[in-house]
Write a protein that holds these residues in place. Structure first.
Motif, PDB file in Angstrom:
ATOM      1  N   VAL A   1       0.835  -1.205   0.000  1.00 52.02           N
ATOM      2  CA  VAL A   1       0.000   0.000   0.000  1.00 52.02           C
ATOM      3  C   VAL A   1       0.867   1.252   0.000  1.00 52.02           C
ATOM      4  CG1 VAL A   1      -1.680   1.335   1.336  1.00 52.02           C
ATOM      5  CG2 VAL A   1      -1.965  -1.137   1.075  1.00 52.02           C
TER       6      VAL A   1
ATOM      7  N   ALA B   1      -3.235   2.558  -4.493  1.00 54.00           N
ATOM      8  CA  ALA B   1      -3.710   1.722  -3.397  1.00 54.00           C
ATOM      9  C   ALA B   1      -4.102   2.585  -2.200  1.00 54.00           C
ATOM     10  CB  ALA B   1      -2.633   0.715  -2.998  1.00 54.00           C
ATOM     11  N   ARG B   2      -3.335   3.634  -1.953  1.00 52.81           N
ATOM     12  CA  ARG B   2      -3.678   4.534  -0.851  1.00 52.81           C
ATOM     13  C   ARG B   2      -5.000   5.239  -1.123  1.00 52.81           C
ATOM     14  NH1 ARG B   2       1.923   5.611  -1.241  1.00 52.81           N
ATOM     15  NH2 ARG B   2       1.589   7.687  -2.170  1.00 52.81           N
TER      16      ARG B   2
ATOM     17  N   ALA C   1      -7.393   4.046  -2.928  1.00 52.42           N
ATOM     18  CA  ALA C   1      -8.432   3.029  -2.787  1.00 52.42           C
ATOM     19  C   ALA C   1      -8.819   2.832  -1.326  1.00 52.42           C
ATOM     20  CB  ALA C   1      -7.943   1.711  -3.392  1.00 52.42           C
ATOM     21  N   LEU C   2      -7.813   2.782  -0.440  1.00 57.70           N
ATOM     22  CA  LEU C   2      -8.096   2.634   0.988  1.00 57.70           C
ATOM     23  C   LEU C   2      -8.918   3.804   1.510  1.00 57.70           C
ATOM     24  CD1 LEU C   2      -4.818   1.256   2.636  1.00 57.70           C
ATOM     25  CD2 LEU C   2      -7.048   0.150   2.550  1.00 57.70           C
TER      26      LEU C   2
ATOM     27  N   SER D   1     -12.638  -1.026  -4.226  1.00 61.05           N
ATOM     28  CA  SER D   1     -12.201  -2.420  -4.090  1.00 61.05           C
ATOM     29  C   SER D   1     -11.484  -2.905  -5.341  1.00 61.05           C
ATOM     30  CB  SER D   1     -13.404  -3.323  -3.795  1.00 61.05           C
ATOM     31  OG  SER D   1     -14.036  -2.956  -2.578  1.00 61.05           O
TER      32      SER D   1
ATOM     33  N   LEU E   1      -8.083  -1.211  -5.487  1.00 56.82           N
ATOM     34  CA  LEU E   1      -7.166  -1.798  -4.515  1.00 56.82           C
ATOM     35  C   LEU E   1      -6.585  -3.110  -5.032  1.00 56.82           C
ATOM     36  CD1 LEU E   1      -6.104  -1.427  -1.564  1.00 56.82           C
ATOM     37  CD2 LEU E   1      -7.926  -2.985  -0.859  1.00 56.82           C
TER      38      LEU E   1
ATOM     39  N   SER F   1      -3.995  -2.588  -7.716  1.00 60.73           N
ATOM     40  CA  SER F   1      -2.809  -1.794  -7.396  1.00 60.73           C
ATOM     41  C   SER F   1      -1.750  -2.509  -6.579  1.00 60.73           C
ATOM     42  CB  SER F   1      -3.244  -0.525  -6.647  1.00 60.73           C
ATOM     43  OG  SER F   1      -4.180   0.215  -7.407  1.00 60.73           O
TER      44      SER F   1
ATOM     45  N   ARG G   1      -2.383  -9.517  -1.835  1.00 56.03           N
ATOM     46  CA  ARG G   1      -3.757  -9.017  -1.942  1.00 56.03           C
ATOM     47  C   ARG G   1      -4.633  -9.362  -0.739  1.00 56.03           C
ATOM     48  NH1 ARG G   1      -4.586 -10.383  -8.336  1.00 56.03           N
ATOM     49  NH2 ARG G   1      -3.314  -8.626  -9.090  1.00 56.03           N
TER      50      ARG G   1
ATOM     51  N   GLN H   1      -6.409  -6.606   1.457  1.00 52.40           N
ATOM     52  CA  GLN H   1      -7.868  -6.570   1.526  1.00 52.40           C
ATOM     53  C   GLN H   1      -8.349  -6.614   2.975  1.00 52.40           C
ATOM     54  OE1 GLN H   1      -8.393  -9.913  -1.034  1.00 52.40           O
ATOM     55  NE2 GLN H   1      -8.224  -8.699  -2.909  1.00 52.40           N
TER      56      GLN H   1
ATOM     57  N   SER I   1      -7.781  -3.233   4.362  1.00 53.21           N
ATOM     58  CA  SER I   1      -8.820  -2.329   3.872  1.00 53.21           C
ATOM     59  C   SER I   1     -10.088  -2.431   4.706  1.00 53.21           C
ATOM     60  CB  SER I   1      -9.130  -2.647   2.403  1.00 53.21           C
ATOM     61  OG  SER I   1     -10.253  -1.930   1.950  1.00 53.21           O
TER      62      SER I   1
END
Length: 454
Positions: free
Chosen positions: A246, A252-253, A255-256, A361, A364, A367, A373, A377, A380
């Protein structure tokens, strides 16, 4: 790389059933996995909304204080958050199936505790039961990632959204059968508002059986077996590796932040809406209808959000989520005694949540590398539910001291950092892929960001 595997479908050692998956068998496995997850989501969707609709009312009834009404749904969200990492760790080592089964079993146990708490009038036991009940939500949330384990990168949004959509059937029915089920318990030691939790316990048990018996071979373990070169080191699948993944990916950041903010804004407003409706004369049946409309917004249009996410890019749908959630806060916060306007606001609130969750989602999963993953996840879900738990706890205090309108204003303000980060990523227009170019479970190169995200 060949997709004909002579090894067991798990890279984690003995204890898992052996299996072979060929390229020709993979499409059928995808369909079967999706069907099982859809069935479990329908069942879970029947149970989880009962807690959403009745938890604030039960908390007020058992505690005798409206200011504490937000703590029961908050306990459920907190339980979902606390279970996210242990369940992710279990799935990382043993696969999706044991994690989902355990989550449903804990949810059933929590529903039983809730019923007992109302009988003995114990508010702490009620909170404990709601925390365990939150495991049902954990299972439903993790199922969306299980749906993405075996699909091609350019169909991840649709795969995730299809499983989310399946929750619509149960979620719309769940709040509306609460009243008829509750009437069965008239004249007993169990109140009408607690009786539906008996029904939820049975539903969670049935969902656990469906997943435990039919989700074979395990989609996550099969995905790893199809990309064995990505699974040489167990350290690459650890939580630390997930955090590092992340940190290494701006997408990814984003997405979080997207899933956390969307979920927090939705939960904070939604959990206090039954209380506000009660202030304006709404009965249990009307509250159930409003919550059903809200849940329809959350789930029924998720395939549209998945298609938009795959077609136009994750960032475009994240922007749509910001717009929908803002409109929802405006409508619900200014509704007053207008139950119709409140219902419209809650519907848009669910629609905005759907856009944020599906796009976030998918982004994420895009990425981060495949081995990390499951850990990412789980991180997340921990982040989104911890934030939502805090928001739900504060929501009760805001409504008690300032009113429901101010709660919606605060919810709208939460969207600002999400909008700012999405705009920044859109303007940055990176030229490099957002994910490592290693083969994924489908035997295709791991995804770069969709063109519209770059």
């Amino acid at each position: 790389m060949t997709n004909n595997l002579d090894a067991p479908d798990t890279p984690t050692g003995p204890g898992h059933p052996a299996g072979r998956v060929t390229a020709a068998e993979l499409p059928g496995l995808r369909r079967r996995t999706s069907a099982v997850l859809i069935a479990s989501q329908i069942l879970g969707g029947l149970g989880v909304p009962i807690g959403i609709a009745l938890a604030p009312v039960l908390a007020t009834e058992v505690s005798g204080s409206e200011a504490l009404s937000g703590l029961a749904p908050t306990a459920s969200v907190t339980g979902t958050a606390l279970l996210s990492l242990p369940l992710a760790a279990l799935m990382t080592s043993r696969g999706r199936r044991p994690g989902l089964v355990l989550a449903y079993l804990i949810g059933a146990l929590g529903a039983g505790f809730v019923v007992l708490a109302t009988v003995v009038e114990s508010f702490p036991l009620l909170l404990l039961g709601m925390a365990a009940f939150g495991a049902g939500s954990s299972a439903n949330l993790q199922a969306r990632f299980a749906a993405a384990d075996l699909v091609e990168p350019d169909r991840r949004g649709r795969a995730i959204s299809t499983v989310i959509w399946a929750t619509t059937i149960g979620s719309v029915l769940g709040p509306n059968i609460a009243a008829p089920v509750g009437r069965v318990f008239r004249g007993t030691a169990i109140s009408e508002k607690a009786g539906p939790f008996f029904f939820a316990a049975g539903i969670f048990l049935l969902a656990a059986v469906v997943v435990g018996v039919l989700l074979r071979p395990d989609p996550l373990l099969t995905a790893r077996a199809l990309a064995p070169q990505d699974n040489e080191s167990p350290a690459g699948r650890s939580l630390r590796a997930g955090v590092a993944a992340v940190r290494a990916s701006p997408m990814a950041r984003l997405a979080l932040v997207t899933v956390a903010v969307s979920h927090t804004a939705m939960v904070s407003i939604m959990v206090m809406t039954p209380v506000d409706l009660g202030h304006h004369g709404a009965g249990l049946q009307l509250i159930g209808l409003v919550i059903s409309g809200h849940i329809a917004g959350m789930y029924a249009f998720s395939p549209v959000m998945g298609w938009l996410s795959d077609r136009f890019g994750r960032l475009a749908v994240i922007g749509l989520a910001v717009g929908l959630l803002s409109c929802a806060a405006l409508l619900a916060g200014t509704a007053g005694p207008s139950h119709g306007q409140t219902a419209a606001g809650l519907f848009l609130l669910g629609l905005g949540w759907s856009a944020g969750l599906v796009a976030g989602s998918a982004l994420l999963t895009d990425s981060v590398p495949q081995p990390a993953r499951a850990a990412v996840q789980g991180l997340s879900d921990l982040t989104m539910n911890t934030a939502a738990g805090i928001g739900g706890a504060i929501a009760g205090v805001i409504v008690a001291r300032a009113g429901y309108g101010w709660l919606n204003a605060v919810g709208a303000c939460l969207l600002l950092p999400m909008a700012a980060l999405a705009l920044r990523r859109a303007l940055a227009r990176p030229t490099a892929p957002v994910a490592p170019a290693s083969p994924d479970a489908a035997g295709t190169p791991a995804p770069t960001a969709p063109a519209s995200d770059l």
